[in-house]
Design a protein around this motif. Structure first.
Motif, PDB file in Angstrom:
ATOM      1  N   LEU A  18      -8.078   5.848   5.618  1.00 22.20           N
ATOM      2  CA  LEU A  18      -9.516   6.121   5.561  1.00 22.20           C
ATOM      3  C   LEU A  18      -9.819   7.340   4.704  1.00 22.20           C
ATOM      4  CD1 LEU A  18     -10.564   5.357   9.246  1.00 22.20           C
ATOM      5  CD2 LEU A  18     -10.879   3.904   7.226  1.00 22.20           C
ATOM      6  N   ASN A  19      -8.986   8.372   4.774  1.00 22.09           N
ATOM      7  CA  ASN A  19      -9.186   9.552   3.926  1.00 22.09           C
ATOM      8  C   ASN A  19      -9.015   9.211   2.451  1.00 22.09           C
ATOM      9  OD1 ASN A  19      -9.827  11.346   5.988  1.00 22.09           O
ATOM     10  ND2 ASN A  19      -7.696  11.958   6.294  1.00 22.09           N
ATOM     11  N   LEU A  20      -7.990   8.448   2.118  1.00 23.88           N
ATOM     12  CA  LEU A  20      -7.791   8.034   0.727  1.00 23.88           C
ATOM     13  C   LEU A  20      -8.957   7.177   0.235  1.00 23.88           C
ATOM     14  CD1 LEU A  20      -3.987   7.161   0.750  1.00 23.88           C
ATOM     15  CD2 LEU A  20      -5.076   9.071  -0.439  1.00 23.88           C
ATOM     16  N   ALA A  21      -9.407   6.256   1.069  1.00 22.51           N
ATOM     17  CA  ALA A  21     -10.533   5.400   0.697  1.00 22.51           C
ATOM     18  C   ALA A  21     -11.806   6.221   0.497  1.00 22.51           C
ATOM     19  CB  ALA A  21     -10.753   4.335   1.756  1.00 22.51           C
ATOM     20  N   ALA A  22     -12.049   7.204   1.359  1.00 22.46           N
ATOM     21  CA  ALA A  22     -13.261   8.023   1.277  1.00 22.46           C
ATOM     22  C   ALA A  22     -13.303   8.859   0.002  1.00 22.46           C
ATOM     23  CB  ALA A  22     -13.368   8.924   2.501  1.00 22.46           C
ATOM     24  N   THR A  23     -12.148   9.258  -0.499  1.00 24.52           N
ATOM     25  CA  THR A  23     -12.114  10.077  -1.716  1.00 24.52           C
ATOM     26  C   THR A  23     -12.104   9.235  -2.984  1.00 24.52           C
ATOM     27  OG1 THR A  23      -9.696  10.185  -1.772  1.00 24.52           O
ATOM     28  CG2 THR A  23     -10.846  11.919  -0.530  1.00 24.52           C
ATOM     29  N   GLY A  24     -12.033   7.910  -2.846  1.00 24.88           N
ATOM     30  CA  GLY A  24     -12.010   7.033  -4.012  1.00 24.88           C
ATOM     31  C   GLY A  24     -10.626   6.841  -4.601  1.00 24.88           C
ATOM     32  N   ALA A  25      -9.611   7.403  -3.946  1.00 23.11           N
ATOM     33  CA  ALA A  25      -8.249   7.327  -4.473  1.00 23.11           C
ATOM     34  C   ALA A  25      -7.724   5.895  -4.558  1.00 23.11           C
ATOM     35  CB  ALA A  25      -7.306   8.169  -3.617  1.00 23.11           C
ATOM     36  N   LEU A  26      -8.275   4.999  -3.764  1.00 21.42           N
ATOM     37  CA  LEU A  26      -7.782   3.614  -3.753  1.00 21.42           C
ATOM     38  C   LEU A  26      -8.654   2.670  -4.582  1.00 21.42           C
ATOM     39  CD1 LEU A  26      -6.957   3.386   0.063  1.00 21.42           C
ATOM     40  CD2 LEU A  26      -5.376   3.820  -1.810  1.00 21.42           C
ATOM     41  N   ASP A  27      -9.678   3.215  -5.235  1.00 16.66           N
ATOM     42  CA  ASP A  27     -10.652   2.359  -5.920  1.00 16.66           C
ATOM     43  C   ASP A  27     -10.058   1.477  -7.009  1.00 16.66           C
ATOM     44  OD1 ASP A  27     -12.558   3.370  -4.266  1.00 16.66           O
ATOM     45  OD2 ASP A  27     -13.612   4.512  -5.812  1.00 16.66           O
ATOM     46  N   THR A  28      -8.997   1.895  -7.655  1.00 15.92           N
ATOM     47  CA  THR A  28      -8.413   1.089  -8.732  1.00 15.92           C
ATOM     48  C   THR A  28      -7.020   0.581  -8.381  1.00 15.92           C
ATOM     49  OG1 THR A  28      -7.562   3.072  -9.797  1.00 15.92           O
ATOM     50  CG2 THR A  28      -9.739   2.299 -10.513  1.00 15.92           C
ATOM     51  N   THR A  29      -6.720   0.522  -7.098  1.00 16.45           N
ATOM     52  CA  THR A  29      -5.398   0.067  -6.671  1.00 16.45           C
ATOM     53  C   THR A  29      -5.152  -1.365  -7.121  1.00 16.45           C
ATOM     54  OG1 THR A  29      -5.325   1.514  -4.758  1.00 16.45           O
ATOM     55  CG2 THR A  29      -3.955  -0.444  -4.651  1.00 16.45           C
ATOM     56  N   THR A  30      -3.966  -1.590  -7.654  1.00 16.85           N
ATOM     57  CA  THR A  30      -3.532  -2.915  -8.071  1.00 16.85           C
ATOM     58  C   THR A  30      -2.621  -3.483  -6.999  1.00 16.85           C
ATOM     59  OG1 THR A  30      -3.607  -2.255 -10.388  1.00 16.85           O
ATOM     60  CG2 THR A  30      -2.274  -4.180  -9.852  1.00 16.85           C
ATOM     61  N   PHE A  31      -2.839  -4.739  -6.637  1.00 14.48           N
ATOM     62  CA  PHE A  31      -1.929  -5.391  -5.696  1.00 14.48           C
ATOM     63  C   PHE A  31      -0.709  -5.844  -6.482  1.00 14.48           C
ATOM     64  CE2 PHE A  31      -5.962  -6.617  -3.327  1.00 14.48           C
ATOM     65  CZ  PHE A  31      -5.863  -5.543  -2.462  1.00 14.48           C
ATOM     66  N   SER A  32       0.447  -5.335  -6.105  1.00 13.53           N
ATOM     67  CA  SER A  32       1.667  -5.671  -6.827  1.00 13.53           C
ATOM     68  C   SER A  32       2.419  -6.828  -6.179  1.00 13.53           C
ATOM     69  CB  SER A  32       2.581  -4.450  -6.920  1.00 13.53           C
ATOM     70  OG  SER A  32       2.832  -3.919  -5.637  1.00 13.53           O
ATOM     71  N   ARG A  33       2.107  -7.098  -4.910  1.00 16.53           N
ATOM     72  CA  ARG A  33       2.774  -8.200  -4.212  1.00 16.53           C
ATOM     73  C   ARG A  33       1.850  -8.730  -3.131  1.00 16.53           C
ATOM     74  NH1 ARG A  33       7.100  -7.688   0.324  1.00 16.53           N
ATOM     75  NH2 ARG A  33       7.712  -9.844   0.582  1.00 16.53           N
ATOM     76  N   THR A  34       1.661 -10.022  -3.104  1.00 18.45           N
ATOM     77  CA  THR A  34       0.889 -10.655  -2.035  1.00 18.45           C
ATOM     78  C   THR A  34       1.620 -11.903  -1.573  1.00 18.45           C
ATOM     79  OG1 THR A  34      -0.439 -12.007  -3.546  1.00 18.45           O
ATOM     80  CG2 THR A  34      -1.332  -9.850  -2.962  1.00 18.45           C
ATOM     81  N   VAL A  35       1.648 -12.098  -0.279  1.00 15.46           N
ATOM     82  CA  VAL A  35       2.180 -13.319   0.322  1.00 15.46           C
ATOM     83  C   VAL A  35       1.116 -13.771   1.319  1.00 15.46           C
ATOM     84  CG1 VAL A  35       4.022 -14.376   1.664  1.00 15.46           C
ATOM     85  CG2 VAL A  35       4.564 -12.534   0.047  1.00 15.46           C
ATOM     86  N   LYS A  36       0.500 -14.905   1.045  1.00 15.67           N
ATOM     87  CA  LYS A  36      -0.611 -15.395   1.858  1.00 15.67           C
ATOM     88  C   LYS A  36      -0.272 -15.380   3.346  1.00 15.67           C
ATOM     89  CE  LYS A  36      -3.832 -19.127   2.413  1.00 15.67           C
ATOM     90  NZ  LYS A  36      -4.322 -20.423   2.026  1.00 15.67           N
TER      91      LYS A  36
END
Length: 72
Positions: free
Chosen positions: A32-50
């Motif tokens: 939540l702290n990272l999200a509030a500061t915008g640090a995650l705004d450009t995060t790229t998903f490097s791996r997804t498994v449905k």
């Protein structure tokens, strides 16, 4: 923090994540702290498994934000 949800807006649609501070209070607080500061705004998903896991991080810089979400 209790009962709080976050929504990730992605190119593939929205993902809603329930925060579970009773299970992982420091992880929830950190996210939540990272999200509030915008640090995650450009995060790229490097791996997804449905229906299992999403891993993300900014792989193009030395400043890495990596988080894991697993369906429980």
């Amino acid at each position: 923090m209790s009962g709080q949800c976050v929504t990730l807006e992605t190119e593939m649609g929205a993902i809603e994540i329930a925060m579970l501070p009773e299970a992982a209070p420091e992880s929830v607080r950190n996210f939540l702290n990272l999200a509030a500061t915008g640090a995650l705004d450009t995060t790229t998903f490097s791996r997804t498994v449905k229906d299992f896991i999403i891993q993300g991080g900014n792989l193009s810089t030395s400043e890495k934000w990596e988080w894991n979400w697993q369906k429980g």
